[in-house]
Design a protein around this motif. Structure first.
Motif, mmCIF file in Angstrom:
data_model
loop_
_atom_site.group_PDB
_atom_site.id
_atom_site.type_symbol
_atom_site.label_atom_id
_atom_site.label_comp_id
_atom_site.label_asym_id
_atom_site.label_seq_id
_atom_site.Cartn_x
_atom_site.Cartn_y
_atom_site.Cartn_z
ATOM 1 N N ASN A 1 22.120 -113.730 -69.238
ATOM 2 C CA ASN A 1 21.556 -113.291 -67.952
ATOM 3 C C ASN A 1 21.032 -111.865 -67.979
ATOM 4 O OD1 ASN A 1 22.311 -115.813 -66.795
ATOM 5 N ND2 ASN A 1 24.407 -115.044 -66.659
ATOM 6 N N GLY A 2 20.334 -111.487 -69.055
ATOM 7 C CA GLY A 2 19.727 -110.164 -69.139
ATOM 8 C C GLY A 2 20.686 -109.051 -69.513
ATOM 9 N N LYS A 3 21.894 -109.417 -69.918
ATOM 10 C CA LYS A 3 22.909 -108.426 -70.280
ATOM 11 C C LYS A 3 23.432 -108.701 -71.693
ATOM 12 C CE LYS A 3 24.468 -108.058 -65.495
ATOM 13 N NZ LYS A 3 23.608 -109.076 -64.909
ATOM 14 N N VAL A 4 23.867 -107.630 -72.355
ATOM 15 C CA VAL A 4 24.495 -107.733 -73.674
ATOM 16 C C VAL A 4 25.921 -107.212 -73.533
ATOM 17 C CG1 VAL A 4 24.418 -107.029 -76.094
ATOM 18 C CG2 VAL A 4 22.275 -107.350 -74.822
ATOM 19 N N MET B 1 20.402 -94.689 -72.921
ATOM 20 C CA MET B 1 20.990 -95.742 -73.707
ATOM 21 C C MET B 1 22.436 -95.364 -74.022
ATOM 22 S SD MET B 1 19.726 -97.530 -77.256
ATOM 23 C CE MET B 1 18.279 -98.135 -76.467
ATOM 24 N N VAL B 2 23.326 -96.340 -73.951
ATOM 25 C CA VAL B 2 24.746 -96.104 -74.188
ATOM 26 C C VAL B 2 25.024 -96.017 -75.687
ATOM 27 C CG1 VAL B 2 25.417 -98.545 -74.243
ATOM 28 C CG2 VAL B 2 27.039 -96.843 -73.492
ATOM 29 N N SER B 3 25.983 -95.172 -76.050
ATOM 30 C CA SER B 3 26.410 -95.045 -77.438
ATOM 31 C C SER B 3 27.588 -95.966 -77.680
ATOM 32 C CB SER B 3 26.820 -93.601 -77.731
ATOM 33 O OG SER B 3 27.364 -93.506 -79.025
ATOM 34 N N ILE B 4 27.474 -96.805 -78.691
ATOM 35 C CA ILE B 4 28.534 -97.749 -79.021
ATOM 36 C C ILE B 4 29.125 -97.365 -80.362
ATOM 37 C CG2 ILE B 4 29.071 -100.162 -79.513
ATOM 38 C CD1 ILE B 4 26.712 -100.878 -77.644
ATOM 39 N N ASN B 5 30.432 -97.217 -80.389
ATOM 40 C CA ASN B 5 31.172 -96.955 -81.626
ATOM 41 C C ASN B 5 31.347 -98.312 -82.291
ATOM 42 O OD1 ASN B 5 32.747 -95.814 -83.567
ATOM 43 N ND2 ASN B 5 34.581 -95.723 -82.312
ATOM 44 N N TRP B 6 30.589 -98.616 -83.317
ATOM 45 C CA TRP B 6 30.426 -99.983 -83.774
ATOM 46 C C TRP B 6 31.283 -100.388 -84.977
ATOM 47 C CZ3 TRP B 6 27.423 -102.929 -80.705
ATOM 48 C CH2 TRP B 6 27.273 -104.255 -81.090
ATOM 49 N N GLU C 1 20.651 -99.546 -71.225
ATOM 50 C CA GLU C 1 21.403 -98.737 -70.267
ATOM 51 C C GLU C 1 22.723 -99.416 -69.923
ATOM 52 O OE1 GLU C 1 20.654 -95.680 -68.995
ATOM 53 O OE2 GLU C 1 18.948 -95.664 -70.375
ATOM 54 N N LYS C 2 23.773 -98.611 -69.844
ATOM 55 C CA LYS C 2 25.091 -99.139 -69.518
ATOM 56 C C LYS C 2 25.124 -99.641 -68.084
ATOM 57 C CE LYS C 2 28.474 -96.245 -69.093
ATOM 58 N NZ LYS C 2 29.587 -95.307 -69.340
ATOM 59 N N ILE C 3 25.626 -100.868 -67.912
ATOM 60 C CA ILE C 3 25.828 -101.450 -66.584
ATOM 61 C C ILE C 3 27.278 -101.223 -66.168
ATOM 62 C CG2 ILE C 3 25.828 -103.600 -65.246
ATOM 63 C CD1 ILE C 3 23.501 -104.514 -67.142
ATOM 64 N N TRP C 4 28.210 -101.522 -67.080
ATOM 65 C CA TRP C 4 29.617 -101.218 -66.820
ATOM 66 C C TRP C 4 30.370 -101.064 -68.134
ATOM 67 C CZ3 TRP C 4 33.138 -104.782 -68.659
ATOM 68 C CH2 TRP C 4 32.766 -106.122 -68.725
ATOM 69 N N LEU D 1 31.938 -103.285 -73.115
ATOM 70 C CA LEU D 1 30.735 -102.717 -72.513
ATOM 71 C C LEU D 1 29.746 -103.816 -72.163
ATOM 72 C CD1 LEU D 1 30.711 -100.275 -75.342
ATOM 73 C CD2 LEU D 1 30.304 -99.374 -73.082
ATOM 74 N N CYS D 2 29.027 -103.583 -71.077
ATOM 75 C CA CYS D 2 27.926 -104.451 -70.680
ATOM 76 C C CYS D 2 26.703 -103.550 -70.537
ATOM 77 C CB CYS D 2 28.258 -105.129 -69.360
ATOM 78 S SG CYS D 2 26.884 -106.063 -68.647
ATOM 79 N N VAL D 3 25.625 -103.898 -71.252
ATOM 80 C CA VAL D 3 24.402 -103.102 -71.199
ATOM 81 C C VAL D 3 23.211 -103.991 -70.871
ATOM 82 C CG1 VAL D 3 25.306 -101.391 -72.834
ATOM 83 C CG2 VAL D 3 23.907 -103.267 -73.677
ATOM 84 N N ASP D 4 22.182 -103.377 -70.333
ATOM 85 C CA ASP D 4 20.941 -104.082 -70.024
ATOM 86 C C ASP D 4 20.251 -104.466 -71.329
ATOM 87 O OD1 ASP D 4 17.845 -103.986 -69.555
ATOM 88 O OD2 ASP D 4 18.740 -104.312 -67.566
ATOM 89 N N GLU D 5 19.854 -105.731 -71.456
ATOM 90 C CA GLU D 5 19.259 -106.182 -72.716
ATOM 91 C C GLU D 5 17.888 -105.569 -72.985
ATOM 92 O OE1 GLU D 5 18.590 -110.410 -72.948
ATOM 93 O OE2 GLU D 5 17.079 -110.380 -71.397
ATOM 94 N N LYS D 6 17.190 -105.090 -71.972
ATOM 95 C CA LYS D 6 15.855 -104.533 -72.168
ATOM 96 C C LYS D 6 15.853 -103.053 -72.524
ATOM 97 C CE LYS D 6 13.523 -107.917 -69.363
ATOM 98 N NZ LYS D 6 12.853 -108.233 -68.124
#
Length: 149
Positions: A16-19, A1-6, A43-46, A35-40
């Motif tokens: 489309n399944g991405k956040v 899972m990607v770490s986001i500095n929020w 995991e970082k997509i890009w 950042l683009c991550v998988d909604e499920k």
């Protein structure tokens, strides 16, 4: 899972399944990031980041505008007016503009905060620029200027 500095002040965008989210990193240098991550599984997509020093902005949290998704494109507008169009699936930069430089933004203390609005083939942004450039519209595919109010 990607770490986001929020410290951002926006809503995440789900499509489309991405956040899609954006944040700001202050060390070792000041950068904004999209950042683009998988909604499920998270995991970082890009990921894409760029240098962004906040100047004339009253607080360090940002970006403020949500990422906009439309027809396979992701549009991001940063606190200092960095405006990007990405391929929503791959994160490849399609075009970008430095609105602060182009429109000599009279920077509000909260920075640029309005999420871009898509109407037909146009993407509309609030820039608070000099020479009466308050609202500007671009062709969302090619980023050609279409006019200003």
């Amino acid at each position: 899972m990607v770490s986001i500095n929020w410290p951002g002040l926006f809503g995440p965008t789900v499509a489309n399944g991405k956040v899609y989210v954006s944040d700001r990193i202050e060390k070792p240098n000041q950068r904004e990031r999209v950042l683009c991550v998988d909604e499920k599984n998270g995991e970082k997509i890009w990921e894409f980041s760029y240098d962004c020093v906040y100047s004339g902005v009253g607080y360090p949290a940002g970006p403020r505008a949500s990422v906009v998704i439309n027809n396979g494109k992701a549009y991001s507008l940063g606190t200092m007016g960095h405006f990007y169009c990405f391929d929503a699936a791959s994160g490849e930069v399609i075009w970008n503009k430095d609105l602060n430089t182009e429109y000599e933004i009279i920077m509000p203390i909260w920075g640029i905060a309005a999420t871009p609005l898509i109407v037909d083939e146009m993407i509309i942004v609030h820039v608070s620029g000099s020479n009466n450039a308050c609202i500007v519209a671009f062709n969302k595919i090619q980023a050609k200027k279409s006019g200003g109010v």
